[in-house]
Design a protein around this motif. Structure first.
Motif, PDB file in Angstrom:
ATOM      1  N   ALA A  56      -3.505  -8.840  12.116  1.00  0.00           N
ATOM      2  CA  ALA A  56      -3.735  -7.478  12.617  1.00  0.00           C
ATOM      3  C   ALA A  56      -5.131  -6.958  12.296  1.00  0.00           C
ATOM      4  O   ALA A  56      -5.680  -6.134  13.026  1.00  0.00           O
ATOM      5  N   ASP A  57      -5.710  -7.446  11.205  1.00  0.00           N
ATOM      6  CA  ASP A  57      -7.064  -7.030  10.829  1.00  0.00           C
ATOM      7  C   ASP A  57      -8.108  -8.012  11.357  1.00  0.00           C
ATOM      8  O   ASP A  57      -9.247  -7.997  10.927  1.00  0.00           O
ATOM      9  N   ASN A  58      -7.696  -8.865  12.289  1.00  0.00           N
ATOM     10  CA  ASN A  58      -8.550  -9.841  12.963  1.00  0.00           C
ATOM     11  C   ASN A  58      -8.905 -11.033  12.087  1.00  0.00           C
ATOM     12  O   ASN A  58      -9.773 -11.818  12.420  1.00  0.00           O
ATOM     13  N   GLU A  59      -8.230 -11.161  10.941  1.00  0.00           N
ATOM     14  CA  GLU A  59      -8.513 -12.305  10.069  1.00  0.00           C
ATOM     15  C   GLU A  59      -7.237 -12.734   9.356  1.00  0.00           C
ATOM     16  O   GLU A  59      -6.655 -11.954   8.603  1.00  0.00           O
ATOM     17  N   ILE A  60      -6.797 -13.923   9.623  1.00  0.00           N
ATOM     18  CA  ILE A  60      -5.640 -14.470   8.921  1.00  0.00           C
ATOM     19  C   ILE A  60      -6.191 -15.234   7.727  1.00  0.00           C
ATOM     20  O   ILE A  60      -6.744 -16.319   7.868  1.00  0.00           O
ATOM     21  N   ASP A  61      -6.081 -14.602   6.544  1.00  0.00           N
ATOM     22  CA  ASP A  61      -6.681 -15.233   5.372  1.00  0.00           C
ATOM     23  C   ASP A  61      -5.682 -16.130   4.640  1.00  0.00           C
ATOM     24  O   ASP A  61      -4.478 -16.089   4.881  1.00  0.00           O
ATOM     25  N   GLN A  62      -6.204 -16.950   3.773  1.00  0.00           N
ATOM     26  CA  GLN A  62      -5.397 -17.930   3.045  1.00  0.00           C
ATOM     27  C   GLN A  62      -4.334 -17.245   2.196  1.00  0.00           C
ATOM     28  O   GLN A  62      -3.234 -17.769   2.041  1.00  0.00           O
ATOM     29  N   LYS A  63      -4.633 -16.079   1.667  1.00  0.00           N
ATOM     30  CA  LYS A  63      -3.677 -15.344   0.842  1.00  0.00           C
ATOM     31  C   LYS A  63      -2.440 -14.976   1.662  1.00  0.00           C
ATOM     32  O   LYS A  63      -1.308 -15.077   1.187  1.00  0.00           O
ATOM     33  N   GLU A  64      -2.656 -14.585   2.917  1.00  0.00           N
ATOM     34  CA  GLU A  64      -1.538 -14.217   3.790  1.00  0.00           C
ATOM     35  C   GLU A  64      -0.712 -15.448   4.176  1.00  0.00           C
ATOM     36  O   GLU A  64       0.517 -15.387   4.236  1.00  0.00           O
ATOM     37  N   ILE A  65      -1.373 -16.550   4.405  1.00  0.00           N
ATOM     38  CA  ILE A  65      -0.656 -17.798   4.727  1.00  0.00           C
ATOM     39  C   ILE A  65       0.173 -18.239   3.518  1.00  0.00           C
ATOM     40  O   ILE A  65       1.343 -18.602   3.654  1.00  0.00           O
ATOM     41  N   LYS A  66      -0.415 -18.182   2.325  1.00  0.00           N
ATOM     42  CA  LYS A  66       0.312 -18.561   1.115  1.00  0.00           C
ATOM     43  C   LYS A  66       1.510 -17.644   0.887  1.00  0.00           C
ATOM     44  O   LYS A  66       2.576 -18.093   0.463  1.00  0.00           O
ATOM     45  N   LYS A  67       1.340 -16.353   1.177  1.00  0.00           N
ATOM     46  CA  LYS A  67       2.439 -15.402   1.024  1.00  0.00           C
ATOM     47  C   LYS A  67       3.558 -15.735   1.997  1.00  0.00           C
ATOM     48  O   LYS A  67       4.740 -15.688   1.641  1.00  0.00           O
ATOM     49  N   ALA A  68       3.206 -16.082   3.228  1.00  0.00           N
ATOM     50  CA  ALA A  68       4.208 -16.450   4.229  1.00  0.00           C
ATOM     51  C   ALA A  68       4.995 -17.686   3.777  1.00  0.00           C
ATOM     52  O   ALA A  68       6.224 -17.738   3.895  1.00  0.00           O
ATOM     53  N   ILE A  69       4.295 -18.668   3.239  1.00  0.00           N
ATOM     54  CA  ILE A  69       4.944 -19.887   2.748  1.00  0.00           C
ATOM     55  C   ILE A  69       5.864 -19.554   1.574  1.00  0.00           C
ATOM     56  O   ILE A  69       7.017 -19.993   1.520  1.00  0.00           O
ATOM     57  N   ALA A  70       5.369 -18.747   0.644  1.00  0.00           N
ATOM     58  CA  ALA A  70       6.174 -18.358  -0.514  1.00  0.00           C
ATOM     59  C   ALA A  70       7.415 -17.580  -0.088  1.00  0.00           C
ATOM     60  O   ALA A  70       8.503 -17.779  -0.638  1.00  0.00           O
ATOM     61  N   LEU A  71       7.259 -16.706   0.889  1.00  0.00           N
ATOM     62  CA  LEU A  71       8.404 -15.941   1.387  1.00  0.00           C
ATOM     63  C   LEU A  71       9.457 -16.853   2.001  1.00  0.00           C
ATOM     64  O   LEU A  71      10.655 -16.652   1.793  1.00  0.00           O
ATOM     65  N   SER A  72       9.020 -17.824   2.774  1.00  0.00           N
ATOM     66  CA  SER A  72       9.990 -18.731   3.399  1.00  0.00           C
ATOM     67  C   SER A  72      10.760 -19.499   2.332  1.00  0.00           C
ATOM     68  O   SER A  72      11.971 -19.692   2.438  1.00  0.00           O
ATOM     69  N   GLN A  73      10.068 -19.929   1.272  1.00  0.00           N
ATOM     70  CA  GLN A  73      10.730 -20.652   0.189  1.00  0.00           C
ATOM     71  C   GLN A  73      11.688 -19.739  -0.576  1.00  0.00           C
ATOM     72  O   GLN A  73      12.796 -20.130  -0.932  1.00  0.00           O
ATOM     73  N   LYS A  74      11.267 -18.500  -0.792  1.00  0.00           N
ATOM     74  CA  LYS A  74      12.117 -17.523  -1.482  1.00  0.00           C
ATOM     75  C   LYS A  74      13.375 -17.243  -0.662  1.00  0.00           C
ATOM     76  O   LYS A  74      14.481 -17.210  -1.189  1.00  0.00           O
ATOM     77  N   LYS A  75      13.198 -17.070   0.644  1.00  0.00           N
ATOM     78  CA  LYS A  75      14.338 -16.769   1.509  1.00  0.00           C
ATOM     79  C   LYS A  75      15.294 -17.952   1.603  1.00  0.00           C
ATOM     80  O   LYS A  75      16.489 -17.756   1.778  1.00  0.00           O
ATOM     81  N   MET A  76      14.786 -19.157   1.475  1.00  0.00           N
ATOM     82  CA  MET A  76      15.651 -20.341   1.495  1.00  0.00           C
ATOM     83  C   MET A  76      16.619 -20.314   0.311  1.00  0.00           C
ATOM     84  O   MET A  76      17.746 -20.768   0.416  1.00  0.00           O
ATOM     85  N   LYS A  77      16.174 -19.737  -0.803  1.00  0.00           N
ATOM     86  CA  LYS A  77      16.958 -19.776  -2.029  1.00  0.00           C
ATOM     87  C   LYS A  77      17.763 -18.505  -2.279  1.00  0.00           C
ATOM     88  O   LYS A  77      18.851 -18.551  -2.825  1.00  0.00           O
ATOM     89  N   ARG A  78      17.218 -17.354  -1.885  1.00  0.00           N
ATOM     90  CA  ARG A  78      17.813 -16.091  -2.315  1.00  0.00           C
ATOM     91  C   ARG A  78      18.370 -15.220  -1.199  1.00  0.00           C
ATOM     92  O   ARG A  78      18.662 -14.063  -1.424  1.00  0.00           O
ATOM     93  N   THR A  79      18.515 -15.736  -0.045  1.00  0.00           N
ATOM     94  CA  THR A  79      19.001 -14.951   1.080  1.00  0.00           C
ATOM     95  C   THR A  79      20.522 -15.009   1.121  1.00  0.00           C
ATOM     96  O   THR A  79      21.124 -15.929   0.587  1.00  0.00           O
ATOM     97  N   SER A  80      21.121 -14.012   1.783  1.00  0.00           N
ATOM     98  CA  SER A  80      22.570 -14.019   1.943  1.00  0.00           C
ATOM     99  C   SER A  80      23.010 -15.327   2.590  1.00  0.00           C
ATOM    100  O   SER A  80      22.237 -15.989   3.269  1.00  0.00           O
ATOM    101  N   SER A  81      24.263 -15.670   2.397  1.00  0.00           N
ATOM    102  CA  SER A  81      24.760 -16.941   2.914  1.00  0.00           C
ATOM    103  C   SER A  81      24.615 -17.032   4.435  1.00  0.00           C
ATOM    104  O   SER A  81      24.409 -18.110   4.972  1.00  0.00           O
ATOM    105  N   ARG A  82      24.689 -15.927   5.133  1.00  0.00           N
ATOM    106  CA  ARG A  82      24.569 -15.941   6.588  1.00  0.00           C
ATOM    107  C   ARG A  82      23.167 -16.312   7.032  1.00  0.00           C
ATOM    108  O   ARG A  82      22.982 -16.943   8.050  1.00  0.00           O
ATOM    109  N   LEU A  83      22.174 -15.902   6.279  1.00  0.00           N
ATOM    110  CA  LEU A  83      20.789 -16.195   6.648  1.00  0.00           C
ATOM    111  C   LEU A  83      20.225 -17.414   5.927  1.00  0.00           C
ATOM    112  O   LEU A  83      19.193 -17.931   6.319  1.00  0.00           O
ATOM    113  N   GLN A  84      20.898 -17.854   4.895  1.00  0.00           N
ATOM    114  CA  GLN A  84      20.363 -18.952   4.098  1.00  0.00           C
ATOM    115  C   GLN A  84      20.153 -20.212   4.941  1.00  0.00           C
ATOM    116  O   GLN A  84      19.106 -20.838   4.875  1.00  0.00           O
TER     117      GLN A  84
END
Length: 153
Positions: A30-58
């Motif tokens: 959105a700010d015209n720059e996809i920085d490495q910090k945002e990519i790392k956060k996206a990866i970390a979020l996906s890993q977190k959601k794999m482990k800690r999401t409700s059973s329906r979304l897991q």
């Protein structure tokens, strides 16, 4: 395929599966720059959601989380680099969820939508504010509530 997506067409299921990545790309770029910090956060979020999401979304996030970084990069390459060309395409693709979400189980749809909002908030906070943490910038704020997607609530 996960049971919650079984009654969708292949293209509808694909749209649902890639929508968390589309949200990441929309907010991170959105700010015209996809920085490495945002990519790392996206990866970390996906890993977190794999482990800690409700059973329906897991199961959904386990499927999405496998090779997430590769999926992210492949989908990112499908869109123009120029923000004025990329944003309208992302918004259009995310808007397609408005026809798909009503076909999902209501409970799953609510959880899914809430998880998309969580993703957008976390990505938006990942590179803004004091020392690059905690504040959502004005560019991200336009999309963080996903105004192109109707809430299933």
């Amino acid at each position: 395929m996960i049971p919650e997506l079984a009654n969708l067409s292949t293209s509808e299921a694909e749209t649902v599966l890639k929508s968390p990545i589309l949200c990441c790309i929309l907010i991170a770029g959105a700010d015209n720059e996809i920085d490495q910090k945002e990519i790392k956060k996206a990866i970390a979020l996906s890993q977190k959601k794999m482990k800690r999401t409700s059973s329906r979304l897991q199961q959904f996030y386990q499927m999405l989380g496998e090779d997430f970084e590769d999926k992210f990069k492949i989908i990112l390459q499908e869109y123009p680099v120029e923000i004025t060309q990329r944003e309208p395409l992302l918004i259009s693709d995310l808007s397609a969820l408005n026809a798909i979400i009503p076909k999902l189980d209501r409970s799953f749809a609510k959880e899914f939508y809430a998880s998309l909002l969580e993703i957008t908030n976390e990505i938006a906070k990942s590179s803004g504010g004091v020392l690059g943490v905690g504040k959502i910038g004005p560019e991200e704020a336009r999309y963080v509530q996903l105004p192109m997607i109707k809430s299933p609530v």
